[in-house]
Enzyme design. Sequence first.
Site, PDB file in Angstrom:
ATOM      1  N   ASN A 116       0.850  -1.134  -0.181  1.00  0.00           N
ATOM      2  CA  ASN A 116      -0.042   0.086  -0.160  1.00  0.00           C
ATOM      3  C   ASN A 116       0.864   1.169  -0.052  1.00  0.00           C
ATOM      4  O   ASN A 116       2.054   1.440   0.530  1.00  0.00           O
ATOM      5  CB  ASN A 116      -0.996   0.131   1.083  1.00  0.00           C
ATOM      6  CG  ASN A 116      -0.359   0.741   2.390  1.00  0.00           C
ATOM      7  OD1 ASN A 116      -0.375   1.962   2.606  1.00  0.00           O
ATOM      8  ND2 ASN A 116       0.107  -0.166   3.478  1.00  0.00           N
ATOM      9  N   PHE A 120      -1.665   8.154   4.349  1.00  0.00           N
ATOM     10  CA  PHE A 120      -2.370   8.778   5.504  1.00  0.00           C
ATOM     11  C   PHE A 120      -3.700   9.375   5.099  1.00  0.00           C
ATOM     12  O   PHE A 120      -4.137  10.489   5.473  1.00  0.00           O
ATOM     13  CB  PHE A 120      -1.426   9.905   6.157  1.00  0.00           C
ATOM     14  CG  PHE A 120      -0.405   9.340   6.906  1.00  0.00           C
ATOM     15  CD1 PHE A 120      -0.156   7.906   7.266  1.00  0.00           C
ATOM     16  CD2 PHE A 120       0.319  10.339   7.698  1.00  0.00           C
ATOM     17  CE1 PHE A 120       0.790   7.471   8.149  1.00  0.00           C
ATOM     18  CE2 PHE A 120       1.482   9.774   8.434  1.00  0.00           C
ATOM     19  CZ  PHE A 120       1.611   8.276   8.827  1.00  0.00           C
ATOM     20  N   SER A 180       5.717   5.124   8.762  1.00  0.00           N
ATOM     21  CA  SER A 180       5.093   4.892   7.520  1.00  0.00           C
ATOM     22  C   SER A 180       6.009   5.297   6.272  1.00  0.00           C
ATOM     23  O   SER A 180       6.583   6.484   6.017  1.00  0.00           O
ATOM     24  CB  SER A 180       3.767   5.529   7.201  1.00  0.00           C
ATOM     25  OG  SER A 180       3.160   5.468   5.821  1.00  0.00           O
ATOM     26  N   ASN A 182       5.047   5.941   3.169  1.00  0.00           N
ATOM     27  CA  ASN A 182       4.117   6.436   2.157  1.00  0.00           C
ATOM     28  C   ASN A 182       4.214   8.090   2.501  1.00  0.00           C
ATOM     29  O   ASN A 182       3.109   8.720   1.525  1.00  0.00           O
ATOM     30  CB  ASN A 182       2.722   5.742   2.250  1.00  0.00           C
ATOM     31  CG  ASN A 182       3.228   4.144   1.802  1.00  0.00           C
ATOM     32  OD1 ASN A 182       3.622   3.717   1.231  1.00  0.00           O
ATOM     33  ND2 ASN A 182       2.136   3.531   2.455  1.00  0.00           N
ATOM     34  N   THR A 183       4.376   8.619   3.469  1.00  0.00           N
ATOM     35  CA  THR A 183       4.538  10.027   3.482  1.00  0.00           C
ATOM     36  C   THR A 183       5.951  10.534   3.236  1.00  0.00           C
ATOM     37  O   THR A 183       6.846  10.230   4.037  1.00  0.00           O
ATOM     38  CB  THR A 183       4.008  10.593   4.855  1.00  0.00           C
ATOM     39  OG1 THR A 183       2.379   9.994   5.126  1.00  0.00           O
ATOM     40  CG2 THR A 183       3.881  11.908   4.986  1.00  0.00           C
ATOM     41  N   LYS A 218       5.626   3.516  17.071  1.00  0.00           N
ATOM     42  CA  LYS A 218       5.550   2.493  16.156  1.00  0.00           C
ATOM     43  C   LYS A 218       6.912   2.744  15.280  1.00  0.00           C
ATOM     44  O   LYS A 218       6.938   3.803  14.600  1.00  0.00           O
ATOM     45  CB  LYS A 218       4.354   2.618  15.430  1.00  0.00           C
ATOM     46  CG  LYS A 218       4.139   1.321  14.450  1.00  0.00           C
ATOM     47  CD  LYS A 218       2.553   1.429  13.850  1.00  0.00           C
ATOM     48  CE  LYS A 218       2.482  -0.019  13.096  1.00  0.00           C
ATOM     49  NZ  LYS A 218       0.960  -0.088  12.506  1.00  0.00           N
ATOM     50  N   ASN A 247       6.025  -1.601  11.544  1.00  0.00           N
ATOM     51  CA  ASN A 247       4.973  -1.037  10.384  1.00  0.00           C
ATOM     52  C   ASN A 247       5.275  -1.627   9.001  1.00  0.00           C
ATOM     53  O   ASN A 247       6.058  -2.902   9.146  1.00  0.00           O
ATOM     54  CB  ASN A 247       5.478   0.304  10.187  1.00  0.00           C
ATOM     55  CG  ASN A 247       4.231   1.277   9.889  1.00  0.00           C
ATOM     56  OD1 ASN A 247       3.529   0.963   8.703  1.00  0.00           O
ATOM     57  ND2 ASN A 247       4.111   2.285  10.255  1.00  0.00           N
TER      58      ASN A 247
END
Length: 345
Positions: A116, A120, A180, A182-183, A218, A247
């Site tokens: 993915n 966010f 994460s 993805n940011t 996390k 994560n």
Amino acid sequence: MYKNLIRPFLFRMAPEKAHHFTFNTIQKLFKLPGVSSFCRQLYCVSDKRLEREVFGLKFPNPVGLAAGLDKDAKLVDQLSSLGFGFIEIGTLTPKPQPGNAQPRLFRLPEDQSLINRMGFNNEGVEAAVKRLRNRNSKVLIGGNIGKNKVTPNEEAVKDYEFCFNALFNVVDYFVVNVSSPNTPNLRALQEKRPLMALLAHLKKLNEKKNHPKPILLKIAPDLTNEQLDDIIEIAKNVEIDGVIATNTTISREKLKATSEELEEIGAGGLSGKVLGPRSTEVIRYLHDNSNGAFPIIGVGGIHSAEDALEKLRAGASLVQVYTGFIYEGPSLVKRINQKILKTLK
């Protein structure tokens, strides 16, 4: 029934479409009389021996839902009927944001995994707060918080502070998400200096409250042992209440998916069965090298009861599922709790 009928039907849809379809269906089904109590009878395992007291909270069982599935706290009441000991919402940001462009969620069925790059996507922390104020269930709730994409790292503390204050009265614990992939540039906040500053700031805010809430961190599975040593040092120095390991990963090792398939999918965080061994490795390293100085929630690659037990044996106090829940269905939570009880005999 899930793996033979429901999953094949859902897997014919694009992953994100299947997610929204499932949420809408669950919301409609649970409005019917008796559905909630039927699900509790079917999936919930109630036994005093499953209870865990961790970072000052009493969990009815050690199996939780990881952040990412119910970002906006839309299904907290319904999901609580499926046997979870706790539910983590988010990642939430101060302002609503659409996330990255679609498609951004991909299945790797042969690997029982997902990739993915959601980014966010959420309706903003205030929308979640409103829903949590109106919930009926008493399930323990974790609030996973992050920063908006447009917020530069130098100002990230303000975003985390905003979410912390907004959620304080409606969640039971907090999770600081700096891991994460993805940011853009978010993972830079895992470096020692900015991470210590962020956690210390939240810790000070927490201490000013009448009844402070546990704060967890996390972390990514891609950290080196030296970086994990830094995490241990930070956790001890700042005295945070625990760590969630791990994560999603940016690694693509040991996948059955072809390089062509992976190239077509592109960037994103990998979760699922393939992540299991590395996640367990990180849990064991943190637990052993800190001498069990802080509780660990183990997440990553839990697709069976044995997977969950491996994490608990490695040093986790609690576990969470996400991708395994999608591949195995709601009976996974029940099977884990039943297996834990068998090991206690």
